[in-house]
Design a protein around this motif. Structure first.
Motif, PDB file in Angstrom:
ATOM      1  N   GLU A 142       0.836  -1.202   0.000  1.00  0.00           N
ATOM      2  CA  GLU A 142       0.000   0.000   0.000  1.00  0.00           C
ATOM      3  C   GLU A 142       0.868   1.249   0.000  1.00  0.00           C
ATOM      4  OE1 GLU A 142      -2.972   0.291  -0.594  1.00  0.00           O
ATOM      5  OE2 GLU A 142      -3.876  -1.662  -0.185  1.00  0.00           O
ATOM      6  N   ARG A 143       1.993   1.185   0.696  1.00  0.00           N
ATOM      7  CA  ARG A 143       2.897   2.334   0.736  1.00  0.00           C
ATOM      8  C   ARG A 143       3.398   2.680  -0.658  1.00  0.00           C
ATOM      9  NH1 ARG A 143       3.900   7.198   2.551  1.00  0.00           N
ATOM     10  NH2 ARG A 143       6.138   7.708   2.630  1.00  0.00           N
ATOM     11  N   ARG A 255      17.000   2.528   5.012  1.00  0.00           N
ATOM     12  CA  ARG A 255      17.082   3.983   4.910  1.00  0.00           C
ATOM     13  C   ARG A 255      16.443   4.464   3.612  1.00  0.00           C
ATOM     14  NH1 ARG A 255      17.476   6.003   9.473  1.00  0.00           N
ATOM     15  NH2 ARG A 255      18.796   7.779   8.947  1.00  0.00           N
ATOM     16  N   TRP A 256      15.422   3.755   3.165  1.00  0.00           N
ATOM     17  CA  TRP A 256      14.750   4.127   1.929  1.00  0.00           C
ATOM     18  C   TRP A 256      13.305   3.651   1.998  1.00  0.00           C
ATOM     19  CZ3 TRP A 256      14.876   0.639  -2.916  1.00  0.00           C
ATOM     20  CH2 TRP A 256      14.812  -0.698  -2.558  1.00  0.00           C
ATOM     21  N   GLU A 257      12.553   3.931   0.955  1.00  0.00           N
ATOM     22  CA  GLU A 257      11.165   3.484   0.870  1.00  0.00           C
ATOM     23  C   GLU A 257      11.149   2.048   0.349  1.00  0.00           C
ATOM     24  OE1 GLU A 257       8.376   4.738   1.800  1.00  0.00           O
ATOM     25  OE2 GLU A 257       8.917   6.816   2.307  1.00  0.00           O
ATOM     26  N   GLU A 258      11.341   1.119   1.266  1.00  0.00           N
ATOM     27  CA  GLU A 258      11.368  -0.308   0.919  1.00  0.00           C
ATOM     28  C   GLU A 258      10.046  -0.711   0.266  1.00  0.00           C
ATOM     29  OE1 GLU A 258      12.844  -3.754   0.279  1.00  0.00           O
ATOM     30  OE2 GLU A 258      14.022  -2.722   1.822  1.00  0.00           O
ATOM     31  N   PRO A 259      10.059  -1.176  -1.016  1.00  0.00           N
ATOM     32  CA  PRO A 259       8.795  -1.508  -1.682  1.00  0.00           C
ATOM     33  C   PRO A 259       8.032  -2.637  -0.991  1.00  0.00           C
ATOM     34  CG  PRO A 259      10.591  -1.342  -3.279  1.00  0.00           C
ATOM     35  CD  PRO A 259      11.214  -1.319  -1.914  1.00  0.00           C
ATOM     36  N   PHE A 260       8.774  -3.639  -0.495  1.00  0.00           N
ATOM     37  CA  PHE A 260       8.134  -4.712   0.257  1.00  0.00           C
ATOM     38  C   PHE A 260       9.091  -5.275   1.299  1.00  0.00           C
ATOM     39  CE2 PHE A 260       6.849  -9.062   1.159  1.00  0.00           C
ATOM     40  CZ  PHE A 260       5.522  -8.854   1.495  1.00  0.00           C
ATOM     41  N   GLY A 261      10.110  -6.018   0.876  1.00  0.00           N
ATOM     42  CA  GLY A 261      11.059  -6.602   1.824  1.00  0.00           C
ATOM     43  C   GLY A 261      10.761  -8.055   2.115  1.00  0.00           C
ATOM     44  N   VAL A 274      11.470  -9.422  13.743  1.00  0.00           N
ATOM     45  CA  VAL A 274      12.157  -8.428  12.921  1.00  0.00           C
ATOM     46  C   VAL A 274      12.289  -7.133  13.711  1.00  0.00           C
ATOM     47  CG1 VAL A 274      12.112  -7.093  10.780  1.00  0.00           C
ATOM     48  CG2 VAL A 274      11.237  -9.445  10.812  1.00  0.00           C
ATOM     49  N   VAL A 275      13.491  -6.599  13.762  1.00  0.00           N
ATOM     50  CA  VAL A 275      13.726  -5.274  14.347  1.00  0.00           C
ATOM     51  C   VAL A 275      14.126  -4.362  13.201  1.00  0.00           C
ATOM     52  CG1 VAL A 275      15.125  -3.922  15.945  1.00  0.00           C
ATOM     53  CG2 VAL A 275      14.409  -6.257  16.564  1.00  0.00           C
ATOM     54  N   ALA A 276      13.300  -3.371  12.924  1.00  0.00           N
ATOM     55  CA  ALA A 276      13.480  -2.589  11.702  1.00  0.00           C
ATOM     56  C   ALA A 276      13.279  -1.108  11.954  1.00  0.00           C
ATOM     57  CB  ALA A 276      12.498  -3.062  10.637  1.00  0.00           C
ATOM     58  N   VAL A 282       7.582  -1.478   5.639  1.00  0.00           N
ATOM     59  CA  VAL A 282       7.899  -2.124   6.914  1.00  0.00           C
ATOM     60  C   VAL A 282       6.698  -2.167   7.866  1.00  0.00           C
ATOM     61  CG1 VAL A 282       9.269  -1.906   9.032  1.00  0.00           C
ATOM     62  CG2 VAL A 282      10.392  -1.754   6.796  1.00  0.00           C
ATOM     63  N   PRO A 283       5.962  -1.062   8.094  1.00  0.00           N
ATOM     64  CA  PRO A 283       4.839  -1.129   9.042  1.00  0.00           C
ATOM     65  C   PRO A 283       3.671  -1.988   8.554  1.00  0.00           C
ATOM     66  CG  PRO A 283       5.560   1.148   8.682  1.00  0.00           C
ATOM     67  CD  PRO A 283       6.200   0.316   7.626  1.00  0.00           C
ATOM     68  N   GLU A 284       3.595  -2.266   7.245  1.00  0.00           N
ATOM     69  CA  GLU A 284       2.551  -3.158   6.734  1.00  0.00           C
ATOM     70  C   GLU A 284       2.864  -4.608   7.043  1.00  0.00           C
ATOM     71  OE1 GLU A 284       1.279  -2.578   2.589  1.00  0.00           O
ATOM     72  OE2 GLU A 284       2.247  -0.620   2.675  1.00  0.00           O
ATOM     73  N   ILE A 285       4.131  -4.906   7.212  1.00  0.00           N
ATOM     74  CA  ILE A 285       4.559  -6.292   7.362  1.00  0.00           C
ATOM     75  C   ILE A 285       4.813  -6.654   8.817  1.00  0.00           C
ATOM     76  CG2 ILE A 285       6.380  -7.935   6.741  1.00  0.00           C
ATOM     77  CD1 ILE A 285       6.704  -6.292   4.136  1.00  0.00           C
TER      78      ILE A 285
END
Length: 397
Positions: A142-143, A255-261, A274-276, A282-285
């Motif tokens: 969504e991000r 340090r970027w807009e991670e598309p998913f991960g 996961v510590v992120a 990141v907050p969606e996952i």
């Protein structure tokens, strides 16, 4: 299914896109669909037929522009042959230059679905704006969609994993793990600083092949390494699962807009929290305080590592089973395909009607203009009684 030519499907080690495509392919086959892969090599580890347009994968050419262009050209020919032979319903693009073929596929009656695997950067944004009317664009978070609200999005489908292929452990060893590219965007130097501040050794596994990665490793990573740390290198599928399952936590200081991960759901599937840092999807996952911790600042990372006993490994696994298992991947894309085909079925008759109506309208205009020219010619040649007689005849009629 059009895949990049750089790695096998599924990949032996590095290759997030290729992993997703492999799982999506088999998920669709399990749902009763026939899938053909267009890519590189001679075999595929999926149930799909492979149409190779390269004899072997070309990982050494990743990042060069020419392979992308050539791959698009070779793919267009392959798609045309498949459409003329066994037939196709839809083309799903996972490459960079491939969407340029969408108008050609439309001429064959084929919609083109494109998954946006990368970040919403300026050049990519302009590219998808330019081809937007020709494709059905799918976000992987969504991000990602929020960052480009003006794009013509067809939907959002989170990436997924085969949860049952990741070993679950409720107890873990005493090391933290960084698993990803050695790149400033992934910031493994921050992972080192956080682990050291928390008194925990760090294992770093990932790709370090491109010039920017090598330079970053020498400048930022190597000087921070201690005797307690270990640089593992690229982990294959077996080693990756072992490292994730045994780790006390996965460190993800993006340090970027991670598309998913992908590595985050792989870690949680193993029961590893996961510590992120907050970034991109990141907050969606990661559910903060449930499957790990989402920090706002690097200075918060050591404190989050100290709180790992608060996280239940079972909750990590359950999060992936419920939201990121491969079954949801096939279901999500199947819905996108059906919408794309439904839109095409509606658009085709309308386009034909517009073309036919336009031809009819133009023909009537030509006939009307010819009639008016004829009337003017008659008016110029007729005078007096002859004109009056003709007008009377018209009135009588």
């Amino acid at each position: 299914m059009v895949v990049p030519p750089y790695f096998e499907i599924p990949p032996r080690a590095y290759g997030g896109v290729e992993s997703v495509v492999a799982d999506l392919t088999d998920s669709l086959i399990a749902r009763g669909h026939e899938v053909t892969l267009i890519g590189a090599g001679t075999t595929t580890g999926t149930g799909a037929e492979l149409v190779p347009v390269w004899p072997l994968p070309i990982p050494e050419r990743l990042g060069e522009p020419m392979p992308e262009i050539l791959h698009a050209a070779l793919t267009r020919k392959a798609v045309a042959e498949l459409a003329a032979g066994p037939g196709l319903d839809i083309v799903h693009e996972h490459t960079c230059a491939g969407p340029l073929n969408a108008s050609s596929y439309a001429a064959l009656g084929l919609p083109t679905v494109v998954t946006m695997h990368g970040p919403v950067e300026e050049d990519l944004l302009r590219f998808y704006q330019a081809v937007g009317s020709d494709i059905d664009l799918v976000a992987i978070s969504e991000r990602q969609r929020e960052l480009a609200p003006d794009l013509r999005w067809a939907g959002m489908v989170h990436n997924a994993v085969r949860t049952d292929t990741f070993p679950f452990r409720a107890d873990h060893d005493g090391y933290a793990l960084f698993l990803g590219r050695f790149h400033p965007d992934k910031a493994p130097h921050l992972a080192l600083e956080a682990a050291h501040a928390a008194g925990m050794p760090l294992i770093l596994a990932g790709k370090c092949a491109e010039p920017i990665e090598k330079d970053y490793f020498e400048r930022e990573v190597e000087p921070r390494l201690t005797d307690a740390d270990q640089v593992y290198g690229v982990a294959d599928a077996v080693a990756k699962r072992r490292l994730l399952a045994n780790a006390r936590c996965l460190l993800m200081p993006v340090r970027w807009e991670e598309p998913f991960g992908m590595v985050m759901i792989e870690s949680m599937a193993c029961g590893t929290p996961v510590v992120a840092l907050r970034g991109g999807a990141v907050p969606e996952i990661v559910v903060d305080g449930v499957t790990g911790f989402v920090c706002e600042d690097p200075a918060e990372l050591p404190g989050a590592i100290a709180r790992l006993d608060e996280i239940d490994p079972e909750a990590c696994r359950a999060r992936v089973v419920e939201h990121f298992d491969v079954a949801r991947l096939g279901e999500g894309y199947e819905a996108v395909y059906r919408d794309a085909l439904r839109a095409k079925a509606i658009a085709d008759p309308l386009d034909r009607l517009r073309r036919e109506y336009g031809d009819l309208d133009a023909g009537l205009d030509r006939r009307f203009d010819e009639g008016r020219r004829l009337m003017r010619a008659v008016e110029r040649t007729e005078t007096g009684p002859a004109l009056a007689d003709r007008e009377g005849a018209v009135d009588a009629a």
